[in-house]
Design a protein around this motif. Structure first.
Motif, PDB file in Angstrom:
ATOM      1  N   ARG A  83     -28.673  21.811  43.658  1.00  0.00           N
ATOM      2  CA  ARG A  83     -29.281  22.816  42.778  1.00  0.00           C
ATOM      3  C   ARG A  83     -28.481  24.113  42.765  1.00  0.00           C
ATOM      4  O   ARG A  83     -28.254  24.706  41.734  1.00  0.00           O
ATOM      5  CB  ARG A  83     -30.730  23.073  43.201  1.00  0.00           C
ATOM      6  CG  ARG A  83     -31.709  22.206  42.407  1.00  0.00           C
ATOM      7  CD  ARG A  83     -33.116  22.375  42.896  1.00  0.00           C
ATOM      8  NE  ARG A  83     -33.444  21.369  43.908  1.00  0.00           N
ATOM      9  CZ  ARG A  83     -34.510  21.456  44.696  1.00  0.00           C
ATOM     10  NH1 ARG A  83     -35.318  22.485  44.618  1.00  0.00           N
ATOM     11  NH2 ARG A  83     -34.750  20.505  45.570  1.00  0.00           N
ATOM     12  N   LEU A  88     -40.157   3.110  39.863  1.00  0.00           N
ATOM     13  CA  LEU A  88     -40.293   3.636  41.228  1.00  0.00           C
ATOM     14  C   LEU A  88     -40.993   4.994  41.204  1.00  0.00           C
ATOM     15  O   LEU A  88     -40.814   5.773  40.265  1.00  0.00           O
ATOM     16  CB  LEU A  88     -38.917   3.800  41.880  1.00  0.00           C
ATOM     17  CG  LEU A  88     -38.226   2.544  42.355  1.00  0.00           C
ATOM     18  CD1 LEU A  88     -36.828   2.879  42.863  1.00  0.00           C
ATOM     19  CD2 LEU A  88     -39.030   1.875  43.451  1.00  0.00           C
ATOM     20  N   PRO A  89     -41.796   5.282  42.236  1.00  0.00           N
ATOM     21  CA  PRO A  89     -42.413   6.605  42.307  1.00  0.00           C
ATOM     22  C   PRO A  89     -41.377   7.643  42.737  1.00  0.00           C
ATOM     23  O   PRO A  89     -41.070   7.755  43.912  1.00  0.00           O
ATOM     24  CB  PRO A  89     -43.498   6.426  43.378  1.00  0.00           C
ATOM     25  CG  PRO A  89     -43.058   5.267  44.192  1.00  0.00           C
ATOM     26  CD  PRO A  89     -42.172   4.419  43.360  1.00  0.00           C
ATOM     27  N   LEU A  90     -40.812   8.366  41.788  1.00  0.00           N
ATOM     28  CA  LEU A  90     -39.764   9.339  42.103  1.00  0.00           C
ATOM     29  C   LEU A  90     -40.294  10.753  41.924  1.00  0.00           C
ATOM     30  O   LEU A  90     -41.260  10.980  41.193  1.00  0.00           O
ATOM     31  CB  LEU A  90     -38.556   9.142  41.188  1.00  0.00           C
ATOM     32  CG  LEU A  90     -37.735   7.875  41.387  1.00  0.00           C
ATOM     33  CD1 LEU A  90     -36.699   7.751  40.291  1.00  0.00           C
ATOM     34  CD2 LEU A  90     -37.074   7.878  42.746  1.00  0.00           C
ATOM     35  N   ALA A  91     -39.641  11.697  42.611  1.00  0.00           N
ATOM     36  CA  ALA A  91     -39.982  13.107  42.401  1.00  0.00           C
ATOM     37  C   ALA A  91     -39.628  13.480  40.960  1.00  0.00           C
ATOM     38  O   ALA A  91     -38.693  12.921  40.393  1.00  0.00           O
ATOM     39  CB  ALA A  91     -39.203  13.959  43.389  1.00  0.00           C
ATOM     40  N   GLU A  94     -38.065  15.815  39.611  1.00  0.00           N
ATOM     41  CA  GLU A  94     -36.688  16.271  39.336  1.00  0.00           C
ATOM     42  C   GLU A  94     -35.678  15.126  39.332  1.00  0.00           C
ATOM     43  O   GLU A  94     -34.557  15.283  38.876  1.00  0.00           O
ATOM     44  CB  GLU A  94     -36.273  17.368  40.329  1.00  0.00           C
ATOM     45  CG  GLU A  94     -36.200  16.946  41.783  1.00  0.00           C
ATOM     46  CD  GLU A  94     -37.514  17.192  42.526  1.00  0.00           C
ATOM     47  OE1 GLU A  94     -38.578  17.104  41.890  1.00  0.00           O
ATOM     48  OE2 GLU A  94     -37.468  17.456  43.750  1.00  0.00           O
ATOM     49  N   HIS A  95     -36.075  13.946  39.844  1.00  0.00           N
ATOM     50  CA  HIS A  95     -35.150  12.808  39.853  1.00  0.00           C
ATOM     51  C   HIS A  95     -35.501  11.758  38.807  1.00  0.00           C
ATOM     52  O   HIS A  95     -34.778  10.776  38.669  1.00  0.00           O
ATOM     53  CB  HIS A  95     -35.175  12.115  41.236  1.00  0.00           C
ATOM     54  CG  HIS A  95     -34.817  13.008  42.380  1.00  0.00           C
ATOM     55  ND1 HIS A  95     -35.453  12.972  43.592  1.00  0.00           N
ATOM     56  CD2 HIS A  95     -33.874  13.978  42.482  1.00  0.00           C
ATOM     57  CE1 HIS A  95     -34.928  13.881  44.391  1.00  0.00           C
ATOM     58  NE2 HIS A  95     -33.982  14.510  43.745  1.00  0.00           N
ATOM     59  N   PHE A 129     -27.530   7.182  46.743  1.00  0.00           N
ATOM     60  CA  PHE A 129     -28.954   7.359  47.004  1.00  0.00           C
ATOM     61  C   PHE A 129     -29.179   8.596  47.864  1.00  0.00           C
ATOM     62  O   PHE A 129     -30.123   9.357  47.652  1.00  0.00           O
ATOM     63  CB  PHE A 129     -29.552   6.127  47.685  1.00  0.00           C
ATOM     64  CG  PHE A 129     -31.047   6.176  47.773  1.00  0.00           C
ATOM     65  CD1 PHE A 129     -31.822   5.692  46.739  1.00  0.00           C
ATOM     66  CD2 PHE A 129     -31.674   6.758  48.859  1.00  0.00           C
ATOM     67  CE1 PHE A 129     -33.195   5.769  46.795  1.00  0.00           C
ATOM     68  CE2 PHE A 129     -33.060   6.843  48.922  1.00  0.00           C
ATOM     69  CZ  PHE A 129     -33.819   6.343  47.890  1.00  0.00           C
ATOM     70  N   LEU A 148     -30.070  12.128  46.559  1.00  0.00           N
ATOM     71  CA  LEU A 148     -31.445  12.561  46.268  1.00  0.00           C
ATOM     72  C   LEU A 148     -31.937  13.517  47.348  1.00  0.00           C
ATOM     73  O   LEU A 148     -32.809  14.343  47.119  1.00  0.00           O
ATOM     74  CB  LEU A 148     -32.394  11.353  46.241  1.00  0.00           C
ATOM     75  CG  LEU A 148     -32.213  10.300  45.173  1.00  0.00           C
ATOM     76  CD1 LEU A 148     -33.235   9.201  45.366  1.00  0.00           C
ATOM     77  CD2 LEU A 148     -32.377  10.914  43.799  1.00  0.00           C
ATOM     78  N   LEU A 149     -31.391  13.352  48.544  1.00  0.00           N
ATOM     79  CA  LEU A 149     -31.879  14.108  49.703  1.00  0.00           C
ATOM     80  C   LEU A 149     -30.865  15.135  50.153  1.00  0.00           C
ATOM     81  O   LEU A 149     -30.876  15.577  51.291  1.00  0.00           O
ATOM     82  CB  LEU A 149     -32.129  13.132  50.858  1.00  0.00           C
ATOM     83  CG  LEU A 149     -33.248  12.154  50.603  1.00  0.00           C
ATOM     84  CD1 LEU A 149     -33.062  10.915  51.426  1.00  0.00           C
ATOM     85  CD2 LEU A 149     -34.571  12.819  50.935  1.00  0.00           C
TER      86      LEU A 149
END
Lengths: 477, 213
Positions: free
Chosen positions: B48, B113-116, B118-119, B162, B165-166
Motif C-alpha cells: 500500500r 474464496l472468502p477474501l478480504a 482489498e484482495h 500468495f 497478500l500478507l
C-alpha cells in the motif's frame, strides 16, 4: 541463554569445517554435545527466564523436545568418534559440520515462537541433513538423498503455504495480526474458519511429510536405509520429533480456533494409515534399516493418534516422543555396528548377530522389544497410556485397530530381528575386523538404560515438565 | 497500480505455459528466471505504501529468483549432453491442456474464496494457484532431475505470490529467511545434480528408482 543454545553448535560447525584432520574433528562433537546438554538442563531448571525478546522462548512443550534432541545428540556424539574412526576412509567434514548445524537449527526451531521463523528453521534442518545421507557416496545413497531433498522440500513448501493460509485466516479475522504463537492463540477464536481448516490440512501434509506420516513417508525407508546409522538415529529420534512439535503448535491454534474436532479426526486418520502402512511393509522386511524406517512411520502414527485422542492420550503422545526418540537411538546405532561387522544390513548376509557382536546384537534385540511396546521399557508405558485414553474416552474402534496393528508389527519385526540375531554368523562375517568396543557400544548402553529407566520410573522434575507440556494443550496424565 | 500488477500476473501465468510446453532445458530455466524477475516487481506494486522494506524484498527476490538460482541451474547442466526433456510421463500437449484447465479452475475457484475486500478483484490468488499447480505438474510429470527442480522453483514462486497478500503482516526477517532457505535449497540441489550427472552420466530420474520394497 536461547542464543547460546543456537549459536554454540553453529560456531562449532564452522570450527569443524576448518579443522583439517579427519581423525581429530569428530572429537568436537561430544564436547559440543556436553555443553549443549548442560545449557539445556540449565534452561529447563529456570524455564520462565529463558527468552530472547518475544521471538525466542522456551515453553514446557519445547522443553521436552529440547531435552530429547539434546540427549539423543549427546548419545550420537559419543558414538561418532569411534564410528568415524572405523570409517576413516571417508572424509567426515560434511558429517560433523552438518550434525552441528542440525543441532543449532533444531534448537532454533524449538525456541521459536513465531509461525514463520519456525518454518525457516524446519527447512534449514532439512538442508543440513540432506548431505549427511550421501555419506557413503554410492548410487543408492545418492538416490536416497535426492528423494529426501525433493520430497522434503516440496513437503516443507506445502507447510509454508499452510502457514500463509493460517496467517491469512488471522488477517481476515482480526486484521493486522502478529504471527507469534501467544498472539495467534489469543485471537484464534475470531479467525476465518475456512482458511483455518485449509491451512491445517496443508500444515498437516507439510509437517507430516517431515515426520514421515503415511502416505507422505516414501522418502523415509530410502533415507534411513542408506544413511549411516548415526544419521538415521538423529533423523528418526530428533528431526521427526521437531516436526511433531511444529504440528502440535499449529494444532493448538486450530483447536483454539474452534476446528479441533475436524483436526483430531484428521490426525487419527493419518495416524492409523501410518500404522497400517508400517504393518504391511514391516512383514518379511529383509533390510534391517528399512525395517527401522517403517517402525519410525508406525511411531509417528502413534504420536498423532495420541494427539487426536486428546486428554491423557496427549500426555501419552508427548511421553512417547521421548521414549521413541531414545529407543531409535539404540536401534539405529546397534544396526550401524551390525552393518559394519557384516558389511551388509540385509538378512541375506546378516545372521547370528548375538554370536558375532554379543553387546550390539543383544542391544538390537532389547531395542526391538522396547520399540514394539514390551514391558518393562519406556514405550510400553506411553503406548499403554494412549491405549487406555482411547478406551476411556470412547474411541473403541481406534483403540482396537491400534492394538491389532501393534500386534501385527510386533510379529512382523520380530521375524526379521530374530533372524538377524539368532543362528551362526557366516565365515565372511567372522573375518571382518569390526569388533564391539566400549566406544561403539557404551553410548548405546546409555541410551538403552534411559529407555529402561523411563519404563520403570519417571523422575519427578521430568514428570512435572511432561504434565505442564500436556496441560498447555488441555491434556492431562 | 493494480492494473500493472495484474498485467505482470498474466505474464507469469503465460510463463507457466512456456515452461510446460518447452522441450529445451535452457528455455525452461530461462523462463523460470524471467518468472522470478517478474515476481520481484510485485512487492512494489502490491504494497500500500511501498517503502524500504518492499524495495529490499523486491531486490532480494530479483537477485535470488531471477539471477542466482537460475545461475545454479545453468551451472548444473553445463556438462550435460542431452539438453532436452525426453519422453515426459505426461506429454507436452496434454500437460499444456492440463495447465490451461488448471488455470481456468484456479480463476473460478479464487472467485469463490472468502477474501478480504482489498484482495477480491485482484489476480493474485488465481495466479498463485495456477503457478503452484503448474509447478506440481512439472515436478511430477518430467523425468529430468533438473526439470523437477524448475518445478519446485515454480511451486515456491506460486507460494511467494500468495504471500504478497500478507506483505504487511509477515516480518521482514521471516521473508529474508524464506529466500535464504530457497537459495540454500537450490544450491544443495545443484550440488546433488552434479553428483547425479557424474554418477550416471545423465540427469534422468529413472536411474534414481532402484530403492524399493
Amino acid at each position: 541463554m536461547p542464543l547460546a543454545l543456537i549459536f554454540v553448535p553453529l560456531l562449532a560447525a564452522a570450527v569443524a569445517w576448518v579443522i583439517p584432520s579427519d581423525r581429530h574433528r569428530p572429537l568436537l562433537l561430544p564436547a559440543v554435545a556436553v555443553v549443549h546438554l548442560a545449557l539445556t538442563l540449565f534452561a529447563l531448571a529456570g524455564m520462565e527466564k529463558v527468552a530472547y525478546g518475544v521471538w525466542l522462548q522456551l515453553d514446557p512443550l519445547g522443553g521436552v523436545t529440547l531435552g530429547i534432541v539434546s540427549t539423543l545428540f549427546l548419545i550420537c556424539a559419543l558414538y561418532a568418534p569411534g564410528y568415524l574412526e572405523v570409517r576413516i576412509d571417508r572424509p567426515n567434514r560434511i558429517v560433523c559440520a552438518g550434525m552441528l548445524v542440525f543441532l543449532s537449527m533444531t534448537s532454533l526451531l524449538i525456541l521459536s515462537q513465531h509461525l514463520g521463523l519456525m518454518w525457516v528453521a524446519m527447512e534449514a534442518t532439512t538442508l543440513a541433513t540432506a548431505p549427511l545421507i550421501y555419506f557413503n557416496r554410492t548410487a543408492h545413497s545418492l538416490e536416497a538423498t535426492w528423494k529426501y531433498l525433493m520430497i522434503g522440500s516440496v513437503g516443507i513448501a506445502v507447510a509454508l503455504l499452510g502457514s500463509l493460509f493460517l496467517a491469512y485466516s488471522a488477517y481476515l479475522g482480526v486484521g493486522e495480526s502478529s504471527l507469534l504463537f501467544p498472539t495467534l492463540l489469543e485471537n484464534a477464536a475470531n479467525f476465518s474458519r475456512p482458511w483455518l481448516r485449509a491451512g491445517f490440512v496443508l500444515l498437516l501434509v507439510g509437517y507430516g511429510t517431515k515426520m514421515g506420516l503415511a502416505p507422505m513417508h516414501t522418502w523415509k525407508p530410502d533415507a534411513y536405509g542408506e544413511a549411516p546409522g548415526l544419521v538415521g538415529a538423529l533423523l528418526a529420534g530428533g528431526l521427526t520429533n521437531c516436526a511433531f512439535l511444529a504440528l502440535l503448535r499449529v494444532y493448538r491454534i486450530v483447536d483454539a480456533g474452534g476446528e479441533g474436532v475436524f483436526a483430531r479426526e484428521l490426525l487419527i486418520l493419518f495416524g492409523l494409515t501410518s500404522m497400517a502402512v508400517a504393518a504391511v511393509f514391516v512383514i518379511r522386511q529383509r533390510d534391517l534399516k528399512r525395517m527401522l524406517a517403517y517402525s519410525s512411520v508406525e511411531h509417528m502414527g502413534i504420536l498423532v493418534i495420541g494427539t487426536g485422542i486428546g486428554g491423557a492420550g496427549l500426555y501419552g503422545a508427548i511421553l512417547h516422543s521421548l521414549n521413541n526418540g531414545l529407543t531409535k537411538g539404540v536401534l539405529f546405532l546397534a544396526a550401524a555396528n551390525i552393518h559394519r561387522a557384516y558389511k551388509s544390513k540385509h538378512l541375506d548376509e546378516v545372521s547370528g548377530a548375538i554370536a558375532r557382536l554379543p553387546i550390539s546384537g543383544s542391544l538390537f534385540l532389547a531395542g526391538f522389544f522396547a520399540v514394539t511396546g514390551s514391558p518393562p521399557f519406556g514405550p510400553f508405558v506411553s503406548e499403554f497410556t494412549i491405549l487406555n485414553a482411547a478406551f476411556s474416552l470412547g474411541h473403541w474402534k481406534v483403540a482396537t485397530a491400534f492394538l491389532v496393528l501393534l500386534g501385527i508389527i510386533f510379529i512382523g519385526m520380530g521375524g526379521t530381528v530374530l533372524a538377524a540375531v539368532q543362528g551362526t554368523p557366516s565365515d565372511e562375517a567372522k573375518a571382518t575386523p569390526f569388533r564391539d568396543t566400549l566406544r561403539t557400544t557404551g553410548p548405546i548402553v546409555l541410551s538403552m538404560a534411559l529407555v529402561l529407566l523411563l519404563g520403570l520410573w519417571i523422575p519427578a522434575p521430568l514428570r512435572s515438565l511432561l504434565e505442564r507440556a500436556a496441560a498447555s494443550f488441555g491434556g492431562h496424565p | 497500480m493494480t492494473q500493472s500488477a495484474d498485467l505482470i500476473l498474466v505474464l507469469i501465468i503465460l510463463s507457466n505455459f512456456v515452461i510446460l510446453g518447452s522441450r529445451e532445458l535452457r528455455v525452461c530455466i530461462r523462463t523460470a528466471a524471467v518468472q522470478g524477475a517478474l515476481l520481484s516487481v510485485l512487492p512494489l506494486l502490491v504494497h500500500r505504501e511501498p517503502g524500504s522494506r518492499a524495495i529490499l524484498m523486491a531486490l532480494g527476490a530479483a537477485v535470488v529468483k531471477g539471477l542466482v538460482v537460475p545461475g545454479f541451474l545453468f551451472q548444473a547442466i553445463r556438462h550435460v549432453k542431452i539438453r532436452h526433456e525426453v519422453e515426459p510421463y505426461v506429454g507436452f500437449v496434454p500437460s499444456l491442456f492440463l495447465c490451461a484447465v488448471g488455470s481456468g479452475l484456479a480463476l473460478l475457484f479464487a472467485g469463490s474464496l472468502p477474501l478480504a475486500p482489498e484482495h477480491a478483484g485482484s489476480l493474485l490468488v488465481p495466479a498463485s494457484l495456477a503457478t503452484m499447480l503448474s509447478g506440481f505438474l512439472v515436478l511430477t510429470t518430467r523425468r529430468k532431475a533438473i526439470t523437477q527442480v524448475v518445478g519446485y522453483l515454480m511451486l515456491e514462486n506460486g507460494i511467494f505470490i500468495f504471500g504478497l497478500l500478507l506483505i504487511e503482516a509477515m516480518p521482514f526477517l521471516v521473508e529474508a529467511g524464506v529466500l535464504l532457505d530457497l537459495f540454500a535449497g537450490i544450491f544443495i540441489m545443484g550440488i546433488v545434480l552434479n553428483h547425479i550427472q557424474s554418477e550416471f552420466s545423465s540427469l534422468d530420474t529413472h536411474y534414481l528408482s532402484d530403492l524399493k520394497d
